[in-house]
Write a protein that holds these residues in place. Sequence first.
Motif: not given
Length: 429
Positions: A100-126
């Motif tokens: 599911t996370i891979e699908n979300i990242a793909r929809e946002q056109k970012v890698s899973v690693e980039q998506f994870r970094a985005q979550v940490v920036r915005e929400e603090g805890s992955y």
Amino acid sequence: MKLTQLIAATLTTCVMLNCQAVETKVDAVAAIVNNSVVLETEVRDMVARVKKNAAKQGQTLPSDSALQVQALERLIMNSLQLQVAKRMGLQITDAQLDQTIENIAREQKVSVEQFRAQVVREEGSYELFRERLREEITTGEVLRANVQRRIYVSPQEIDTLTKMMEQQGASNEQYNIGHILLALPGQPTAEQIKDAESKATKVMELLRGGSDFKKIAIASSSAETALEGGDMGWMNINEMPTLFADQVRGKKKKDLIGPLRSGAGFHILTIFDIKGANVVEFEEISSRHVLIKPSIIVSEEKAKNMLAKFAVDFKAGKADFAKFAKEHSEDPGSRLKGGELGWADPNVFVPEFRDTLKTLKKDQLSEPFRTEHGWHIVQLMDRRTVDATAEKKREQVTRMIYNRRFNEESSNFLREIRDEAFIEVLADK
């Protein structure tokens, strides 16, 4: 000396007790829900997320106390659904969550690693984000499993709605509806009905006076969409609950509708927006896939690796798709056809399958991905735009009736599990 030591020991004990009291407050119980609890920290976290999202969208919010009430109600309903999931033996595996996370990242056109970094920036805890997502998927599956079995769409209903749509010009307008519910208990007294009706009237007065609908929804609504400002999303008029559809038909953007009485309470609606009038074309896709179901013999990892190896061989021209599907696929509907699924509306597939197809180009093969059915690999054969033929119209009408029933029965199911539960709110005690 002994007196000094005694005073020091007493002060130390007081400090320790004070620290414990503070810690207890941090994790205080906000509500008891059957054999589970909702913590005040959870309520505060949800309020903080709502505030953050509202700030991004420029949405004004009601008071903190109103937000806390709505957040607590949402968490109570989540707890009840998770308890139902436990009784059903329903679990979302790490593999499903990763997919599911891979699908979300793909929809946002970012890698899973980039998506994870985005979550940490915005929400603090992955890790916390993953668990919230797991809960969201779980509650969605609980609704789907318990509601869809209540729904039956008869051929007569399809015929009736098809004829009605043809008479009305087969409009496929989509409405973005706002909804406020002033709820009633299962068997309300005359006084409770009068009180809810009075509140609904006051809400209508505020809205007619120019108050922000979403702000009022967050503060006052008992609907599942309260914390989203009452936003029900986009839907065709024939997908709405019958009570809403009869009133929305013919209305314009920003019109206010209500109060409308139902068994659930008093409803107030608005139309945030309207789009897509008289759409008469649909996209269909042709695809083929292989499904491998994890089992005691075939682990999650083995199923995924088996498909990954085939993908490498296929792309290198060393493997035949149809042959592999006939030998290994566990989808009885497509196995004998070499995995071919034929032409279909992408929306008939489960979300993960549909979303993967959206990312593929013609002839492209996906990477292995997980759905509720198991591990898949899919190849997009072609896309086409088709006219709304009689058969397609019937499929569309069936889906509309189903969606309408699903919306109605979802509300009924959630109200039933709440009415049957033991719930004690302790937040104000």
